[in-house]
Design an enzyme around this catalytic site. Sequence first.
Site, PDB file in Angstrom:
ATOM      1  N   GLU A  40       0.861  -1.186   0.000  1.00  0.00           N
ATOM      2  CA  GLU A  40       0.000   0.000   0.000  1.00  0.00           C
ATOM      3  C   GLU A  40       0.895   1.232   0.000  1.00  0.00           C
ATOM      4  OE1 GLU A  40      -2.771  -0.025   3.318  1.00  0.00           O
ATOM      5  OE2 GLU A  40      -2.810   2.170   3.320  1.00  0.00           O
ATOM      6  N   ARG A  44       0.911  10.315   1.413  1.00  0.00           N
ATOM      7  CA  ARG A  44       1.253  11.222   2.515  1.00  0.00           C
ATOM      8  C   ARG A  44       2.476  12.056   2.201  1.00  0.00           C
ATOM      9  NH1 ARG A  44       0.776   7.291   7.718  1.00  0.00           N
ATOM     10  NH2 ARG A  44      -1.003   6.132   6.949  1.00  0.00           N
ATOM     11  N   THR A  68      -4.199   5.838   2.296  1.00  0.00           N
ATOM     12  CA  THR A  68      -4.468   7.199   2.779  1.00  0.00           C
ATOM     13  C   THR A  68      -5.142   8.028   1.672  1.00  0.00           C
ATOM     14  OG1 THR A  68      -2.387   6.949   4.037  1.00  0.00           O
ATOM     15  CG2 THR A  68      -3.543   9.022   4.265  1.00  0.00           C
ATOM     16  N   LYS A 128     -11.378  -1.722   6.439  1.00  0.00           N
ATOM     17  CA  LYS A 128     -10.169  -1.571   7.255  1.00  0.00           C
ATOM     18  C   LYS A 128     -10.609  -1.185   8.667  1.00  0.00           C
ATOM     19  CE  LYS A 128      -6.395   1.823   7.561  1.00  0.00           C
ATOM     20  NZ  LYS A 128      -5.404   2.583   6.804  1.00  0.00           N
TER      21      LYS A 128
HETATM   22  C1  3PG Z   1      -2.447   3.533   8.137  1.00  0.00           C
HETATM   23  O1  3PG Z   1      -2.439   4.485   7.391  1.00  0.00           O
HETATM   24  O2  3PG Z   1      -2.982   2.471   7.821  1.00  0.00           O
HETATM   25  C2  3PG Z   1      -1.814   3.662   9.478  1.00  0.00           C
HETATM   26  O3  3PG Z   1      -1.079   4.825   9.607  1.00  0.00           O
HETATM   27  C3  3PG Z   1      -0.982   2.490   9.822  1.00  0.00           C
HETATM   28  O4  3PG Z   1      -0.779   2.491  11.196  1.00  0.00           O
HETATM   29  P1  3PG Z   1       0.611   2.054  11.801  1.00  0.00           P
HETATM   30  O5  3PG Z   1       1.601   3.099  11.358  1.00  0.00           O
HETATM   31  O6  3PG Z   1       0.395   2.050  13.285  1.00  0.00           O
HETATM   32  O7  3PG Z   1       0.972   0.712  11.267  1.00  0.00           O
END
Ligand code: 3PG
Length: 215
Positions: A40, A44, A68, A128
């Site tokens: 994924e 960001r 995201t 999710k």
């Molecule tokens: C996401 O975007 O899915 C989360 O930021 C993932 O969370 P994590 O950084 O705690 O794995």
Amino acid sequence: MNITELLSDSPVVPLVQADDPAIAVETSRALAAGGLKVAEVVFRTDRALECLQAVANEVPETIAGAGTVLSASQATAALENGARFIVSPGLDDGVVAVAREHGVPVYPGIMTPSEVQHAFNLGLDTVKFFPASIAGGVPALKALASVFRTMKFMPTGGVSAGNLADFLAVPAVLACGGSWLTPADAIAAGDYNKITALAAQAIDIARKARGINNG
Ligand code: 3PG
């Protein structure tokens, strides 16, 4: 293999966050070398779209998706640049509609029963669960899964090698996602072997938790 088959075999979705396409490609290759072939690429950074495009074009062993994704226009851009699935932190009807028009899987974030019910009534079969650890972890997931019997969940947010097996032990979990597989310090140091090792460790934990034979 398609994404569902890959996630049945290797139920872990690593996050790839980069502002340089070359780094996104190296990170994805390192993950694939460790056995994680679904990635994924998160939106960001300013160059996230280029990173996604590079992984989609240059890492054929990987199924690259966009994460995201906050808006329908971002989803459209992602799909025009090679995304084969869409992940969002929340549930947005416009994002879901774009993904479905393109016929690609979409995994919107949910945290409450109302959000799961909304997803159910949009016709979605997988969501999710985010942020999984803060939203109640495994007990909350089990409570949601017992009500929404057909729904599959992708816990993400606070998942790590330490709790991965606990989440995967819940039958309604399709896969777990997270950034623990791609630590920023390892990427900054160019230590891609570390990423391959973390991916291999995750595969090992996941297959033991799921009773999947290696190889
Ligand atoms: C996401 O975007 O899915 C989360 O930021 C993932 O969370 P994590 O950084 O705690 O794995």
